[in-house]
Design a protein around this motif. Structure first.
Motif, PDB file in Angstrom:
ATOM      1  N   LEU A 263       0.821  -1.214   0.000  1.00 34.58           N
ATOM      2  CA  LEU A 263       0.000   0.000   0.000  1.00 34.58           C
ATOM      3  C   LEU A 263       0.855   1.264   0.000  1.00 34.58           C
ATOM      4  O   LEU A 263       0.523   2.231  -0.688  1.00 34.58           O
ATOM      5  CB  LEU A 263      -0.960  -0.002   1.194  1.00 34.58           C
TER       6      LEU A 263
ATOM      7  N   ARG B 225       2.192   1.851  -3.434  1.00 32.40           N
ATOM      8  CA  ARG B 225       1.149   2.372  -4.340  1.00 32.40           C
ATOM      9  C   ARG B 225       0.877   3.846  -4.056  1.00 32.40           C
ATOM     10  O   ARG B 225       0.713   4.646  -4.992  1.00 32.40           O
ATOM     11  CB  ARG B 225      -0.137   1.555  -4.179  1.00 32.40           C
TER      12      ARG B 225
ATOM     13  N   GLU C 155      -3.581  -6.168  -3.588  1.00 32.30           N
ATOM     14  CA  GLU C 155      -3.392  -5.385  -4.812  1.00 32.30           C
ATOM     15  C   GLU C 155      -4.641  -4.550  -5.109  1.00 32.30           C
ATOM     16  O   GLU C 155      -4.543  -3.378  -5.500  1.00 32.30           O
ATOM     17  CB  GLU C 155      -3.085  -6.314  -5.987  1.00 32.30           C
TER      18      GLU C 155
ATOM     19  N   ALA D 122      -4.767  -1.696  -2.774  1.00 35.53           N
ATOM     20  CA  ALA D 122      -3.784  -0.687  -3.152  1.00 35.53           C
ATOM     21  C   ALA D 122      -4.311   0.219  -4.260  1.00 35.53           C
ATOM     22  O   ALA D 122      -4.111   1.436  -4.240  1.00 35.53           O
ATOM     23  CB  ALA D 122      -2.486  -1.369  -3.594  1.00 35.53           C
TER      24      ALA D 122
END
Length: 398
Positions: A73, A76, A342, A345
């Motif tokens: 995270l 990202r 994912e 994120a």
């Protein structure tokens, strides 16, 4: 002075001034050296270490998965912030790309009462301390001077002046001592302080002064140096002859080098140092040996001073891929978990962009509000002049 005169000193510090990094690229400057603490190798295989295995073995699978979530995270978020700057929404951004494990591992070793003093790149530590990531963007967008209450999160505002935060951290740690919040045996009271800085900052006088005061006062502070190999455009060999963690010896306290791309090793080493600080054993200098994968800031072009082959080598030491490989091969995480992180994120990236663009511009008079603790005649006069200047535009439009 002859070579015989300098040889004992070089032997003591593990430095050979006759051989440069360019002549011997496989020396410790490249791989961190045999003294570096590592619990996961670049292939994601567990490496045993007698002094630090216990800290990792005490972590639950849920906590370990939480580390992975933190890493993904915050990367990202960092990518979104970089994109926002490139699109003109931020004036500047200092990316942490490649340094996620150093920040998450150390950040998760902190207790709630501990206090962290960052530079301007500790986005991962801020995340671990509960700072809303959008608040990190305010200063770079020019809408505030920090965006969070340092005492609410025990996370100081970002410090732009290189190395100054080490003095702030040491002073705070000396205050903690005088308040009697060290060595009491109360886990909820005993407090440690951590100061973050880069390898380039070790050349600043402020850092040396902080190390002096911390050493002679046996203060409960951990100096956490993220050695990302480059002080803007200057490589390590232009900054120091000895490994950075050896600096601690001259100030009378321990130093240690850890693989900064190994989140488990960073967590274990930092936890041990913080525990020592809280129990009255004084400061520790940690050198997290890592690499800055991107530019120093978005105003920098690293292709001007380093070769792409070096970057490629460090891509194979990626902290997130290494940790993911270990989690999945040991059954601590599965494909569904990885996919869910994912997806989270991507949601974070979208949210950060939207909320950044929604940040309101502050009134111009805000610049006068916090110059002094009390009202000051000079500032009030300048405020009145500014307000009259702004009013002149409104009158011109009528």
């Amino acid at each position: 002075m002859s070579d015989n005169d300098v040889a004992p000193l070089e032997t003591a510090f593990g430095v050979d001034h006759h051989v440069s990094r360019a002549e011997a690229p496989d020396r410790p400057a490249q791989d961190g050296g045999p003294e570096m603490v590592q619990l996961l190798n670049p292939e994601g295989e567990r490496v045993s270490h007698p002094e630090h295995d216990a800290a990792v073995e005490a972590l639950t699978d849920e906590e370990l998965r939480g580390f992975y979530r933190d890493l993904v995270l915050i990367r990202r978020f960092d990518a979104e912030a970089t994109a926002l700057q490139r699109q003109g929404e931020l004036g500047l951004w200092a990316s942490l790309l490649g340094q996620e494990a150093a920040q998450v591992g150390s950040g998760r070793a902190l207790r709630p009462q501990d206090y962290a003093f960052p530079t301007y790149r500790e986005h991962g530590v801020a995340w671990c301390r509960g700072v809303d990531p959008v608040n990190l963007l305010g200063m770079f967008r020019g809408v505030n001077h920090g965006g969070w209450d340092p005492n609410e999160k025990n996370f100081h505002l970002y410090t732009i002046i290189i190395g100054a935060q080490t003095l702030h951290a040491t002073g705070y740690a000396m205050g903690v001592q005088r308040d009697g919040n060290v060595g009491t045996g109360d886990d909820d009271r005993d407090t440690a302080v951590i100061a973050y800085f880069g390898d380039g900052a070790t050349s600043q006088g402020d850092v040396s002064e902080a190390l002096v005061f911390a050493g002679v006062n046996n203060s409960p502070v951990v100096f956490f140096c993220q050695n990302n190999q480059w002080a803007i455009s200057e490589p390590n060999e232009k900054q120091t002859r000895a490994p950075l963690w050896h600096r601690a010896r001259g100030f009378g306290f321990p130093g240690i080098r850890v693989d900064g791309n190994d989140v488990l090793a960073v967590y274990a080493v930092t936890k041990a140092a913080l525990d020592a600080a809280r129990t009255g054993q004084g400061p520790t200098f940690i050198e997290a040996y890592t690499y800055r994968m991107g530019a120093h800031t978005t105003s920098d072009d690293p292709t001007k001073y380093r070769v792409s082959a070096e970057v490629e080598v460090w891509k194979h030491r990626d902290p997130i891929e290494r940790f993911k490989r270990w989690l999945t091969t040991t059954g601590r995480a599965d494909a569904d978990f990885v996919e869910a992180v994912e997806a989270e994120a991507e949601e974070l990236g979208t949210s950060v962009r939207r909320r950044c663009l929604e940040m309101p511009d502050p009134p111009g008079t805000d610049m006068f509000d916090h110059v002094y603790a009390e009202r000051h005649p000079l500032i009030e006069r300048e405020r009145a002049e500014f307000e009259a200047y702004q009013a002149s535009f409104e009158e011109a439009q009528r």
